[in-house]
Design a protein around this motif. Sequence first.
Motif, PDB file in Angstrom:
ATOM      1  N   GLY A   1       0.789  -1.229   0.000  1.00 45.02           N
ATOM      2  CA  GLY A   1       0.000   0.000   0.000  1.00 45.02           C
ATOM      3  C   GLY A   1       0.818   1.276   0.000  1.00 45.02           C
ATOM      4  O   GLY A   1       0.376   2.295   0.508  1.00 45.02           O
ATOM      5  N   ILE A   2       2.018   1.230  -0.555  1.00 47.36           N
ATOM      6  CA  ILE A   2       2.811   2.457  -0.642  1.00 47.36           C
ATOM      7  C   ILE A   2       2.258   3.299  -1.795  1.00 47.36           C
ATOM      8  O   ILE A   2       2.228   2.845  -2.933  1.00 47.36           O
ATOM      9  CB  ILE A   2       4.306   2.145  -0.887  1.00 47.36           C
ATOM     10  N   PRO A   3       1.793   4.506  -1.488  1.00 46.60           N
ATOM     11  CA  PRO A   3       1.194   5.321  -2.555  1.00 46.60           C
ATOM     12  C   PRO A   3       2.209   5.722  -3.615  1.00 46.60           C
ATOM     13  O   PRO A   3       3.368   5.937  -3.315  1.00 46.60           O
ATOM     14  CB  PRO A   3       0.663   6.545  -1.806  1.00 46.60           C
TER      15      PRO A   3
ATOM     16  N   ILE B   1      -3.185   7.731  -6.835  1.00 47.84           N
ATOM     17  CA  ILE B   1      -4.340   7.150  -7.507  1.00 47.84           C
ATOM     18  C   ILE B   1      -5.608   7.600  -6.775  1.00 47.84           C
ATOM     19  O   ILE B   1      -5.672   7.544  -5.558  1.00 47.84           O
ATOM     20  CB  ILE B   1      -4.281   5.612  -7.463  1.00 47.84           C
ATOM     21  N   LYS B   2      -6.565   8.022  -7.536  1.00 52.27           N
ATOM     22  CA  LYS B   2      -7.829   8.445  -6.916  1.00 52.27           C
ATOM     23  C   LYS B   2      -8.809   7.266  -6.859  1.00 52.27           C
ATOM     24  O   LYS B   2      -9.102   6.632  -7.850  1.00 52.27           O
ATOM     25  CB  LYS B   2      -8.460   9.565  -7.735  1.00 52.27           C
ATOM     26  N   ARG B   3      -9.285   7.017  -5.676  1.00 54.57           N
ATOM     27  CA  ARG B   3     -10.284   5.954  -5.514  1.00 54.57           C
ATOM     28  C   ARG B   3     -11.426   6.479  -4.677  1.00 54.57           C
ATOM     29  O   ARG B   3     -11.223   7.293  -3.779  1.00 54.57           O
ATOM     30  CB  ARG B   3      -9.678   4.742  -4.800  1.00 54.57           C
TER      31      ARG B   3
ATOM     32  N   ASP C   1      -2.540   5.464   5.559  1.00 53.55           N
ATOM     33  CA  ASP C   1      -3.704   4.681   5.976  1.00 53.55           C
ATOM     34  C   ASP C   1      -4.891   4.920   5.038  1.00 53.55           C
ATOM     35  O   ASP C   1      -5.623   3.986   4.701  1.00 53.55           O
ATOM     36  CB  ASP C   1      -4.096   5.021   7.411  1.00 53.55           C
ATOM     37  N   ALA C   2      -5.073   6.175   4.612  1.00 51.19           N
ATOM     38  CA  ALA C   2      -6.184   6.488   3.705  1.00 51.19           C
ATOM     39  C   ALA C   2      -6.006   5.746   2.392  1.00 51.19           C
ATOM     40  O   ALA C   2      -6.958   5.197   1.826  1.00 51.19           O
ATOM     41  CB  ALA C   2      -6.247   7.997   3.453  1.00 51.19           C
ATOM     42  N   HIS C   3      -4.769   5.698   1.939  1.00 54.52           N
ATOM     43  CA  HIS C   3      -4.478   4.999   0.690  1.00 54.52           C
ATOM     44  C   HIS C   3      -4.770   3.505   0.849  1.00 54.52           C
ATOM     45  O   HIS C   3      -5.383   2.884  -0.007  1.00 54.52           O
ATOM     46  CB  HIS C   3      -3.021   5.215   0.306  1.00 54.52           C
ATOM     47  N   ARG C   4      -4.327   2.965   1.983  1.00 51.99           N
ATOM     48  CA  ARG C   4      -4.531   1.527   2.175  1.00 51.99           C
ATOM     49  C   ARG C   4      -6.006   1.186   2.323  1.00 51.99           C
ATOM     50  O   ARG C   4      -6.462   0.152   1.857  1.00 51.99           O
ATOM     51  CB  ARG C   4      -3.733   1.025   3.386  1.00 51.99           C
TER      52      ARG C   4
ATOM     53  N   VAL D   1      -7.434   1.009  -1.087  1.00 54.90           N
ATOM     54  CA  VAL D   1      -6.996  -0.174  -1.819  1.00 54.90           C
ATOM     55  C   VAL D   1      -7.653  -1.434  -1.273  1.00 54.90           C
ATOM     56  O   VAL D   1      -8.123  -2.279  -2.027  1.00 54.90           O
ATOM     57  CB  VAL D   1      -5.449  -0.299  -1.767  1.00 54.90           C
ATOM     58  N   THR D   2      -7.683  -1.560   0.057  1.00 58.36           N
ATOM     59  CA  THR D   2      -8.136  -2.818   0.649  1.00 58.36           C
ATOM     60  C   THR D   2      -9.600  -2.777   1.067  1.00 58.36           C
ATOM     61  O   THR D   2     -10.210  -3.818   1.290  1.00 58.36           O
ATOM     62  CB  THR D   2      -7.308  -3.159   1.907  1.00 58.36           C
ATOM     63  N   GLY D   3     -10.178  -1.588   1.219  1.00 56.53           N
ATOM     64  CA  GLY D   3     -11.551  -1.476   1.694  1.00 56.53           C
ATOM     65  C   GLY D   3     -11.690  -1.804   3.168  1.00 56.53           C
ATOM     66  O   GLY D   3     -12.780  -2.003   3.674  1.00 56.53           O
ATOM     67  N   GLU D   4     -10.554  -1.834   3.872  1.00 54.40           N
ATOM     68  CA  GLU D   4     -10.602  -2.154   5.296  1.00 54.40           C
ATOM     69  C   GLU D   4     -10.147  -0.966   6.124  1.00 54.40           C
ATOM     70  O   GLU D   4      -9.332  -0.172   5.692  1.00 54.40           O
ATOM     71  CB  GLU D   4      -9.682  -3.342   5.604  1.00 54.40           C
ATOM     72  N   ARG D   5     -10.654  -0.901   7.342  1.00 53.39           N
ATOM     73  CA  ARG D   5     -10.204   0.142   8.250  1.00 53.39           C
ATOM     74  C   ARG D   5      -8.775  -0.149   8.662  1.00 53.39           C
ATOM     75  O   ARG D   5      -8.375  -1.295   8.800  1.00 53.39           O
ATOM     76  CB  ARG D   5     -11.092   0.192   9.498  1.00 53.39           C
ATOM     77  N   THR D   6      -8.007   0.905   8.844  1.00 52.70           N
ATOM     78  CA  THR D   6      -6.611   0.727   9.224  1.00 52.70           C
ATOM     79  C   THR D   6      -6.301   1.367  10.567  1.00 52.70           C
ATOM     80  O   THR D   6      -5.253   1.138  11.122  1.00 52.70           O
ATOM     81  CB  THR D   6      -5.681   1.369   8.187  1.00 52.70           C
ATOM     82  N   SER D   7      -7.219   2.197  11.056  1.00 52.53           N
ATOM     83  CA  SER D   7      -6.952   2.869  12.307  1.00 52.53           C
ATOM     84  C   SER D   7      -8.260   3.417  12.861  1.00 52.53           C
ATOM     85  O   SER D   7      -9.235   3.504  12.136  1.00 52.53           O
ATOM     86  CB  SER D   7      -5.975   4.020  12.075  1.00 52.53           C
ATOM     87  N   PRO D   8      -8.265   3.824  14.118  1.00 52.25           N
ATOM     88  CA  PRO D   8      -9.479   4.408  14.665  1.00 52.25           C
ATOM     89  C   PRO D   8      -9.840   5.679  13.900  1.00 52.25           C
ATOM     90  O   PRO D   8      -8.977   6.326  13.325  1.00 52.25           O
ATOM     91  CB  PRO D   8      -9.092   4.744  16.109  1.00 52.25           C
ATOM     92  N   ASP D   9     -11.096   6.031  13.938  1.00 49.13           N
ATOM     93  CA  ASP D   9     -11.567   7.239  13.257  1.00 49.13           C
ATOM     94  C   ASP D   9     -10.904   8.463  13.861  1.00 49.13           C
ATOM     95  O   ASP D   9     -11.006   8.715  15.057  1.00 49.13           O
ATOM     96  CB  ASP D   9     -13.081   7.350  13.419  1.00 49.13           C
TER      97      ASP D   9
END
Length: 157
Positions: free
Chosen positions: A57-59, A64-66, A139-142, A145-153
């Motif tokens: 997940g290295i930008p 890339i815009k998603r 984290d936003a990039h990941r 890419v993955t559609g999963e949360r990476t950290s608390p809001d």
Amino acid sequence: MPKGVYPHTHIKPKVYSAEMVERVWELYHGQGMSQVEVATELGVTLKVIYRLMVNHGIPRRPQIKRNQRGERNSSWKGAQAGYQALHLRVEAARSAPQVCVACGSANPERRYEWANLTGAYEKIADYIRLCVPCHRRFDAHRRAVTGERTSPDRRSA
Ligand SMILES: [Zn+2]
């Protein structure tokens, strides 16, 4: 069939060491090298760098815009406390980070964090040092890419 006779079955896993990933971050984002330059520097093929960056997940430049949002992981809320504890564990084992390998900053006044690279939060080696803005960007990039949360809001932070 006897084990270990067929080397072609031992496919190299597409997960790279945190050290290697951190080095790519440093060269690509810290020093502004191109992917080709990073590959040359590390003595690997461009394909390896490309795959490593995708897998971890290295930008890339340009970003890339998603539009995907990672809200579907409903189990995340319950895991937030665990997330904090695991990051503190990394800090205890590897000390508090004082530099950012992405942008290269090392300002004693700024806050640096351990960023998990792989989603394997229990693995202390799977973390790299990032400043807060780089960590959030990563984290936003990941998430995209993955559609999963990476950290608390962190919106309210
Ligand atoms: Zn940074």
